[in-house]
Design an enzyme around this catalytic site. Structure first.
Site, PDB file in Angstrom:
ATOM      1  N   ILE A 327      -2.922   1.511  -7.530  1.00 44.85           N
ATOM      2  CA  ILE A 327      -2.259   2.388  -6.564  1.00 44.85           C
ATOM      3  C   ILE A 327      -2.808   2.113  -5.171  1.00 44.85           C
ATOM      4  O   ILE A 327      -3.923   1.621  -5.004  1.00 44.85           O
ATOM      5  CB  ILE A 327      -2.412   3.878  -6.946  1.00 44.85           C
ATOM      6  CG1 ILE A 327      -3.872   4.240  -7.241  1.00 44.85           C
ATOM      7  CG2 ILE A 327      -1.545   4.212  -8.136  1.00 44.85           C
ATOM      8  CD1 ILE A 327      -4.064   5.689  -7.650  1.00 44.85           C
ATOM      9  N   GLU A 328      -2.005   2.407  -4.167  1.00 44.95           N
ATOM     10  CA  GLU A 328      -2.293   1.949  -2.817  1.00 44.95           C
ATOM     11  C   GLU A 328      -3.571   2.525  -2.234  1.00 44.95           C
ATOM     12  O   GLU A 328      -4.202   1.916  -1.375  1.00 44.95           O
ATOM     13  CB  GLU A 328      -1.120   2.255  -1.885  1.00 44.95           C
ATOM     14  CG  GLU A 328      -0.807   3.715  -1.678  1.00 44.95           C
ATOM     15  CD  GLU A 328       0.468   3.904  -0.871  1.00 44.95           C
ATOM     16  OE1 GLU A 328       0.384   4.511   0.213  1.00 44.95           O
ATOM     17  OE2 GLU A 328       1.546   3.463  -1.308  1.00 44.95           O
ATOM     18  N   GLN A 329      -3.993   3.688  -2.694  1.00 43.63           N
ATOM     19  CA  GLN A 329      -5.237   4.267  -2.172  1.00 43.63           C
ATOM     20  C   GLN A 329      -6.458   3.482  -2.611  1.00 43.63           C
ATOM     21  O   GLN A 329      -7.516   3.605  -2.000  1.00 43.63           O
ATOM     22  CB  GLN A 329      -5.354   5.735  -2.608  1.00 43.63           C
ATOM     23  CG  GLN A 329      -4.393   6.673  -1.916  1.00 43.63           C
ATOM     24  CD  GLN A 329      -2.977   6.608  -2.473  1.00 43.63           C
ATOM     25  OE1 GLN A 329      -2.708   5.925  -3.466  1.00 43.63           O
ATOM     26  NE2 GLN A 329      -2.058   7.317  -1.840  1.00 43.63           N
ATOM     27  N   GLY A 330      -6.314   2.688  -3.682  1.00 44.30           N
ATOM     28  CA  GLY A 330      -7.405   1.776  -4.046  1.00 44.30           C
ATOM     29  C   GLY A 330      -7.858   1.783  -5.480  1.00 44.30           C
ATOM     30  O   GLY A 330      -8.565   0.869  -5.906  1.00 44.30           O
ATOM     31  N   SER A 354      -8.594   0.376   0.454  1.00 45.33           N
ATOM     32  CA  SER A 354      -7.138   0.366   0.559  1.00 45.33           C
ATOM     33  C   SER A 354      -6.589  -0.836   1.333  1.00 45.33           C
ATOM     34  O   SER A 354      -5.578  -1.420   0.922  1.00 45.33           O
ATOM     35  CB  SER A 354      -6.662   1.673   1.201  1.00 45.33           C
ATOM     36  OG  SER A 354      -5.287   1.850   1.023  1.00 45.33           O
TER      37      SER A 354
END
Length: 536
Positions: A327-330, A354
């Site tokens: 996921i994009e947050q990491g 991120s």
């Protein structure tokens, strides 16, 4: 010497007209107390005035973390540039920042989150800006909206379309922050920052570098301060040489509606049986069908919406671990969380900063992405970023444009139309009352994903709804599967454009419409082979 100061003292350091970069992802990592102090200073003194704020991912939410709404005041903000924005249900009062945007009180822009981080990196290295193909033929492209969210934004372009080496590119000039506001868990007296209670690192390091390298200041909000020398060097994610001031909020939330959950920060592992699996309903039918598109051994990006339930489908089917979620947050691996905790994962394998996760996405290193849609256009384009009649319900694009720009395979999921009353009986879909709002439209209101560019690049695009499955082809959108119990008229009449009917039109797997597990089996991903010519 400690760098600890009060929030009020930190707020007083921000000059009028400053460019201020804020690290956050909705409630995750939001420096809420610092933003509150800036708003309070403005209320009492009228300063700082006319600042520009940069938000790679949204700051704050509609559920107890005000974030950017603390500073959404006329005269305080002149311009806002965000990867995404706080959103909320249509029944709720719009966030203050949305009211300012829609009333044209501030210039507003929606730049994809990955590009926002790229802009910081280029500013830190004193390079002129970002040259990218991410966003071509979407709302990001100057030939469409050029990232502008309102009329004031359109007057001051933030992106150009340029020719380089005979090809079209988008160019984003570097934006230099004078102030970076970041968040961590612990700071020592020298300002070294560790993130042991955080659900992600986000992009604090890149934002701090951009400010510091250009003579600006870095303010860190943390939960606690410890003695100099007590932090392990390998645990420090932002070194003290980049941090000027530290403020303390012992009550900062880990993420939205969550004070602290050690499984989110990877300190413990939750038993798999503790994760809630979706109840049997229409959305679960869709998520099950999306799961059938996966291959074991794949690395798959996950977006907000119905597709966020797919990891729970695999969990329920005994296939947890067959796919690695990113996921994009990491977060990498584990079980991505739902609802307002989306953006976090429990039991993660790793946490990537991120900005590096977005580099992975922009270069299409992953295998597939599962995303949502608000509208699907005749050319296969998708809108997730704007509905004029409900603007504050959409959060902006976030990392959607970065993720889809070159993704090998994308599965979009959603309800076929809006407002339909549906049921399931005897393993068949039942339409009790048809919806009033069509989501398959001749032309989407906002192009977040370009069907034309997908065809040019040979991307594999599937659309999954409760009543049918469709594929994007060079000839158009092709209907490939239909739900049991549904007549073709229930589909064709609810699309503004004519769908192409596949010659081998199939009925969707009947097991999807039964409460029992479907016996999901994923084919194994083919072994990766090094090619002589690398994909460009």
């Amino acid at each position: 010497m400690s760098k600890h100061i009060t929030p009020a003292e930190a707020a007083a350091l921000i000059p009028d007209g400053a460019m201020v970069s804020v690290s956050s992802s909705s409630g995750l990592g939001c420096p809420d107390l610092m933003l509150k102090a800036i708003g309070e200073r403005f209320d009492s003194t009228g300063h700082p005035r006319e600042i520009t704020t940069l938000h790679p991912i949204a700051a704050g939410d509609m559920s107890g973390i005000k974030g950017v709404d603390y500073i959404a005041k006329k005269g305080l903000i002149k311009r806002i540039i965000g990867g995404s924005y706080p959103s909320g249900p249509s029944s709720a009062e719009p966030p203050l920042i949305w009211q300012m945007i829609t009333n044209n009180e501030i210039a507003a822009y929606n730049i994809p989150s990955g590009i926002m981080f790229d802009i910081h990196r280029e500013a830190a290295a004193k390079r002129p800006g970002v040259l990218t193909k991410v966003g071509i033929d979407t709302f990001v492209d100057p030939r469409r909206q050029g990232c502008a969210m309102n009329d004031l934004g359109a007057k001051e372009p933030v992106v150009k379309r340029v020719s380089f080496e005979g090809e079209d590119w988008l160019f984003f000039p570097s934006i230099v922050p004078q102030v970076a506001i970041i968040r961590a868990t612990t700071a020592d007296e020298r300002g070294n920052l560790t993130y042991e209670h955080e659900g992600a690192y986000l992009g604090g390091l890149d934002q701090a570098l951009a400010a510091r390298n250009n003579g600006g200041i870095v303010i860190a909000q943390v939960k606690r301060i410890t003695k100099e020398g007590s932090l392990k060097p390998h645990d420090v994610r932002v070194p003290g040489m980049l941090v000027d001031y530290v403020i303390v909020d012992p009550d900062q939330k880990q993420t939205t509606q969550t004070l602290y959950d050690p499984a989110i920060s990877g300190e413990i592992l939750r038993p798999l049986e503790s994760f809630r699996v979706p109840e049997f309903n229409i959305q679960k039918v869709i998520a099950r069908r999306v799961a059938q598109e996966l291959q074991a051994g794949s690395c798959v990006n996950l977006g907000f919406g119905i597709s966020a339930n797919v990891p729970r489908i695999l969990l329920e089917e005994g296939l947890h671990g067959a796919v690695t979620w990113v996921i994009e947050q990491g977060a990498v691996g584990g079980v991505p969380l739902l609802d307002f905790a989306f953006g976090c994962a429990s039991n993660a394998d790793a946490y990537m900063p991120s900005p590096y996760q977005f580099t992975y996405f922009q270069g299409a290193g992953f295998d597939a992405s599962l995303l949502s849609f608000l509208e699907i256009g005749k050319d296969g384009s998708v809108n997730v970023s704007k509905l004029s009649f409900r603007p504050h319900v959409t959060a902006g694009a976030g990392g959607f444009v970065d993720i889809t720009a070159r993704a090998k395979k994308i599965v979009f999921s959603g309800m076929f139309n809006a407002g339909a009353k549906l049921g399931i009986a005897d393993g068949k879909l039942v339409i009790e009352k048809e919806g009033k709002l069509k989501k398959l439209v001749n032309e989407v209101e906002h192009v977040t994903f370009s069907g034309k560019r997908a065809i040019e690049q040979g991307q594999d695009i599937t659309y999954v709804t409760e009543r049918c499955v469709m594929k994007l082809t060079p000839e158009g959108v092709v209907l490939t599967e239909i739900a049991p119990g549904i007549d073709l008229s229930h589909i064709l009449a609810q699309s503004e454009f004519p769908l192409i009917i596949a010659k081998d039109l199939k009925v969707m797997d009947a097991r999807l419409f039964d409460e029992a597990n479907i016996g999901l089996s994923l084919p194994t991903k083919s072994a990766r082979v090094l090619e002589g010519a690398f994909n460009g």
